[in-house]
Design an enzyme around this catalytic site. Sequence first.
Site, PDB file in Angstrom:
ATOM      1  N   ASP A 318       0.861  -1.176   0.000  1.00  0.00           N
ATOM      2  CA  ASP A 318       0.000   0.000   0.000  1.00  0.00           C
ATOM      3  C   ASP A 318       0.906   1.237   0.000  1.00  0.00           C
ATOM      4  OD1 ASP A 318      -2.337   1.603   0.351  1.00  0.00           O
ATOM      5  OD2 ASP A 318      -1.823   1.759   2.469  1.00  0.00           O
ATOM      6  N   ASP A 516      -1.523  -1.123   6.091  1.00  0.00           N
ATOM      7  CA  ASP A 516      -1.744  -0.598   7.441  1.00  0.00           C
ATOM      8  C   ASP A 516      -3.197  -0.242   7.738  1.00  0.00           C
ATOM      9  OD1 ASP A 516      -1.677   1.679   5.690  1.00  0.00           O
ATOM     10  OD2 ASP A 516      -1.528   2.931   7.490  1.00  0.00           O
ATOM     11  N   ASP A 520      -6.920  -2.318   3.716  1.00  0.00           N
ATOM     12  CA  ASP A 520      -5.915  -3.320   3.344  1.00  0.00           C
ATOM     13  C   ASP A 520      -6.196  -4.693   3.960  1.00  0.00           C
ATOM     14  OD1 ASP A 520      -4.384  -1.401   1.954  1.00  0.00           O
ATOM     15  OD2 ASP A 520      -3.455  -0.751   3.814  1.00  0.00           O
TER      16      ASP A 520
END
Length: 789
Positions: A318, A516, A520
């Site tokens: 990410d 995080d 996700d």
Amino acid sequence: MPSAEADGHRAPRSISERALLVAGAATASGIVAWLVGARQVADVVWASTTLVGVGPAAWWIWSSVRRRRLGVDVIALAALLGTFLTREFLAGAVISLMLATGRALEDRATRRARRELRALRDRSPRHVHRVEAAGLISRELADVVPGDLLVVQIGEVIPVDGRVESTAAVIDESALTGEHVPVELATGDPARSGATNAGAPFRMRATATAADSTYAGIVRLAEAAEADAANAAFVRLADRYAGLFLLAAAVATIAAWVLSGDATRAVAVLVVATPCPLVLAAPVAITSGISRAASRGVIVKGGTVLEQLARSKVLLLDKTGTLTLGRPSVVDIVTTGPWPASELLRYAASLDQMSSHVLATALVRTARDRGLSLQQPDLVEEVPGAGTRGRVGDHFVAVGKAAWAAANAAPGWASAIRRRAQLDGALTVFVAIDGQPAGAVLLDDPVRPDASRTIRTLRQHGITRAVMVSGDRSSTAESVAVLLGIDVVRGECSPADKVDIVRNERAHGPTLMIGDGVNDAAALAEADVGVAIGGTGSVASAETADAVLMTDRLDRVADAMHIAQRTMRIARQSVLVGIGLSLVAMGIAGVGLLPPVVGALAQEGIDAAAILNALRARFSTRRRDAMSPADADLARRIIADHAALRPRLDDLRATADALSARPDPGAMARVRRVQGILIEQLLPHELSEGRELYPIVERILGIEGATATMGRAHAEIERLVRRLGRLLDSIDPEHPDEGDVGDLRQLLYGLHAILTLHFAQEEEEYFTLFDLPAGSQPVEEVGQLEASP
């Protein structure tokens, strides 16, 4: 619950340790009886010891059958029965002693390897100090609810998550992150449970119950990892090896018996094949690896995850909060009036203390990090979506949109600033002082300093493809990807899109996903190995991930992968070497050169060697972990000086911007001040880096001359600073001509460019080698350099 050792009492012996004592005492007693001539008594004692060993061996076989595994404990039972039938009673006693020793060694090694995981549970607080109407009252931890005001005494563990209400607090987060440098928290900063108060007592407001706090989550993760340690795929692979080894032992035993006609020789073959290191080495190595990862601030949820991590080929990341810090930070200060960059920031941050806007918080944090003295504003007015204005000292300050900050400013005064911000993908906060445009603060979500090195290190460990999956615009994501060497960029992804990308990328190899946020969580669960940044990430991502970083440092993923690969190498090495030695000993016993008693002792040595080798996975071989305390202190001091100097780069650029074709004496005076800072602060810092810090870096990297290129940059910086001084000495400060001003501007812009690049390279390439908390400085070092006006 405190351990028995902590209470001053010895921990109770395990069953395997008690069995070892009994077998050892019985074997020794038989030897004594044999030496004094009581041979029959000795045989009875040894035979009894042999039969006593049959019970545990039969139980282990039954346990393996229930788990549908065929273990080498069959060989142990056959060897015990064989020594009894051939009247090799001493050999049988030694085998019983050997079995008990192996199990005791395994239990002790496993307990030692799990030391960090046990320590997490043992240090959990049981009581809190709660501020009530009657005063400071001790209460059970379970009684704490969000909103309670607590006091954390010196040396106590923070019991629940909360926010600091005292002026400041100094805490040690080493139990959470592996970092041993104390961190200072200001009023309102979050305090995570599990950290230790390393300073004076402080007050905090609870924001969660004990069960929902950070430390309770860590303990749950540790317990899950510990419970699953023996279920690694490699342990199951070891069971398959065990089947082949069992077949080989059976063939060798029958061959020795048939070819020699001597049952004792066949028993000797069984003895040296008992027990195989397979059942001991792999679980010990894997548990040691999990423990080692925990000591580095990475909770790995089981042995299967550790093996999958070692095999990963595709890295998916990410962007926001993973590759970047996940919060806006000041990246530049542009001045358009007489105010220097530091003063513009100080006035803006003083006013923004009264605002809860995320950009206002960033301004205040940056000003405090730079050691600026903030004033208390008054007559503050905040208009959502526009900005804030009020009085700071003797000046009226406005912060926000250009039209709001200085409505009476000349048209187009903000155009150049906006253009600069757009080129860099930054946000702008305009500042006016006394109704006149003063400049703007540019903010961005900066890339983590350790991101580039982490990706390169992961590639060295076998990652062949790096993919960014981000919900941001593709153009924004691509600008970050270019800096970090990402192979593929997938922008504007929804949570469902991220899951699909993970599934598709599996065609390129086992996947490792790092994220995080809540968005996700599904992708982390879908990946072969999902790693959540638990230090700052969401609870959802931490719960669904296979591993959790308990520190806000991306480079710990590379550490965990290194540990995983080394652990699997050690486990495989321990098993294969143990098998090889056992096969050699079986051959020697098969030709009659190794009696059963001697063979039993030899196999004992093989097993002990395999376990001790497996324990190597618990220890580090990395140079940076062996850095001396003096080296670490020096690194912290220089890094703190570096952080204090970084704001001076803004002054360089702002001073160059302020030089008009015919500058006033005030602008020339600013150039002189900047030149003084460069001579008195920057050059000594660069000299200290080259002489003191760079040798440490080269030792850590193990490459002589690794810092030579950066040393060349130091020389170029010094040359430009000296040239600036000579140019200033040759210019009439009252009446400089346009050519002189152009040369000054060119030098200042050049110094700004080379210093910006040089600082970024040092932070990414060198400073990330040292274990300092990301985005913070050691308490004792902050503000070591004086802030210049």
